[in-house]
Scaffold this motif. Sequence first.
Motif, PDB file in Angstrom:
ATOM      1  N   ARG A 357      36.314  40.298  39.506  1.00 38.89           N
ATOM      2  CA  ARG A 357      36.787  39.115  38.789  1.00 38.89           C
ATOM      3  C   ARG A 357      37.846  38.372  39.611  1.00 38.89           C
ATOM      4  NH1 ARG A 357      41.082  37.563  36.374  1.00 38.89           N
ATOM      5  NH2 ARG A 357      42.053  39.560  36.821  1.00 38.89           N
ATOM      6  N   SER A 358      38.810  39.112  40.175  1.00 39.21           N
ATOM      7  CA  SER A 358      39.890  38.462  40.932  1.00 39.21           C
ATOM      8  C   SER A 358      39.359  37.766  42.177  1.00 39.21           C
ATOM      9  CB  SER A 358      40.952  39.495  41.316  1.00 39.21           C
ATOM     10  OG  SER A 358      40.387  40.550  42.062  1.00 39.21           O
ATOM     11  N   CYS A 359      38.347  38.363  42.827  1.00 39.23           N
ATOM     12  CA  CYS A 359      37.755  37.723  44.010  1.00 39.23           C
ATOM     13  C   CYS A 359      37.048  36.433  43.629  1.00 39.23           C
ATOM     14  CB  CYS A 359      36.767  38.666  44.695  1.00 39.23           C
ATOM     15  SG  CYS A 359      37.512  40.120  45.458  1.00 39.23           S
ATOM     16  N   LEU A 360      36.323  36.460  42.516  1.00 39.46           N
ATOM     17  CA  LEU A 360      35.584  35.289  42.064  1.00 39.46           C
ATOM     18  C   LEU A 360      36.539  34.171  41.639  1.00 39.46           C
ATOM     19  CD1 LEU A 360      32.744  34.214  41.657  1.00 39.46           C
ATOM     20  CD2 LEU A 360      32.776  35.158  39.333  1.00 39.46           C
ATOM     21  N   VAL A 361      37.632  34.537  40.974  1.00 42.30           N
ATOM     22  CA  VAL A 361      38.636  33.544  40.585  1.00 42.30           C
ATOM     23  C   VAL A 361      39.212  32.872  41.820  1.00 42.30           C
ATOM     24  CG1 VAL A 361      40.969  33.269  39.633  1.00 42.30           C
ATOM     25  CG2 VAL A 361      39.258  34.598  38.377  1.00 42.30           C
ATOM     26  N   GLU A 362      39.560  33.650  42.831  1.00 47.68           N
ATOM     27  CA  GLU A 362      40.129  33.086  44.054  1.00 47.68           C
ATOM     28  C   GLU A 362      39.123  32.191  44.774  1.00 47.68           C
ATOM     29  OE1 GLU A 362      42.264  34.680  48.179  1.00 47.68           O
ATOM     30  OE2 GLU A 362      41.791  36.086  46.547  1.00 47.68           O
ATOM     31  N   TRP A 363      37.851  32.608  44.773  1.00 50.81           N
ATOM     32  CA  TRP A 363      36.799  31.807  45.413  1.00 50.81           C
ATOM     33  C   TRP A 363      36.624  30.464  44.709  1.00 50.81           C
ATOM     34  CZ3 TRP A 363      33.407  31.778  49.513  1.00 50.81           C
ATOM     35  CH2 TRP A 363      32.323  30.924  49.416  1.00 50.81           C
ATOM     36  N   LEU A 364      36.495  30.501  43.381  1.00 52.93           N
ATOM     37  CA  LEU A 364      36.263  29.264  42.624  1.00 52.93           C
ATOM     38  C   LEU A 364      37.452  28.316  42.721  1.00 52.93           C
ATOM     39  CD1 LEU A 364      34.463  30.655  39.432  1.00 52.93           C
ATOM     40  CD2 LEU A 364      33.447  29.426  41.363  1.00 52.93           C
TER      41      LEU A 364
END
Length: 395
Positions: A357-364
């Motif tokens: 989740r944290s990786c996806l948040v940072e990516w978006l």
Amino acid sequence: KMAGSEFQFLVPEDTDLKAFRGYLYVQGKDYGIRVVFPSPLDVSKGIHASPGTRSLKGAEVFCDKTLSKMLRSHQNLVDERFKQSTNLQDFLSELKDIVEHVASMPNNEPSVRDNFSSHSHFRELVSQIDETGWEQVKDISPCLSKLSVFVKDARGRDHTVRIEIPPEWPRNEASVELDVPQIEGKESTDTKGGRLSQILKRCRSKLDDYDDFWRVLEDFDQNTCVVEPANPSRSCKRRRIVVKRHCSVQVDILPSRPRSISEIRFLGSDTITGPLRTKLNSGIAGWSDKKLPRENLEEILELKFPPKEAKETTDFDMECGICYSFHLVQNGSNNTTKGPAPDYMCENVKCSRSFHRSCLVEWLRSIPNTVQSFHTLFGKCPYCQTPMSVAERND
């Protein structure tokens, strides 16, 4: 000079050998002391003119002004050591240790009671460890205030009991830590008081309350591919296991009723997890407490969970599509600490990439056309451009 002493010097004040005067030599300084016994020394019984072996019953000990002032805030500790000592020699040894400790402390420090233990305390602790067996000791602190002890439950599982021992133990209770989950509605078993052997006996008895709880979790560990936690503690109630490619299920076991219906959460795209949720909801009435939760789930979902060996293959590879790791490394001084596994997945069945989740948040957040509504980010999969959303916070 008293027999067996390297630092206490006492000489008689009278021919009856009732009163003695001398000094303690501590850190280069002499401190005057005077000892008065209730009766003369009986030399006819082979006790030479040394007060060191005499009982302290009815005796009084006086200190000079300097020593009295130094020990004023520690009088209770001195009195306690006086009562515990079997003879004058033992007490003067204790008194010298106290004076050394006080002399090395910063000025105006209130008390040494919280971090000072007597010789008799150490002797008693070592004696009790001898009684229990040193082979059971996993770890012990240099000052013997903390120790970790191995114990086995009825099925031979290894457990560690961590014990913090106060200076006045066993008169004051030890602090005992046992790695077990809390059972709601049940009072915690007292494992603190008594001798070390009694503490460990009560800990073993408490472990029996969790036998079926650990049997359920061991069944998952032995017969399924567990995604996380990587190295669960004895108190851990959760297992996340592989169901099929790009799909896992998280099961939380109740310690009080480990075979009852658990908290179950499917992780994966709705395309894959939707039919599984439907099967679970329609078949939950057939759940049997006589079976293991794994057996109930396999029967209701009409499938067989992949074995634990599946983790070694790429068929069930669930690494994050952004950081390319499975367990997210936790921030902190210990970089080896393993964090969560990927818990978000692309809804496109042909893609089905997993993400932290944290990786996806940072990516978006790094993509200009990402839309935010309150605490939710709306964007596209980094691989197939399928629309996806993720909450900024893991509520």
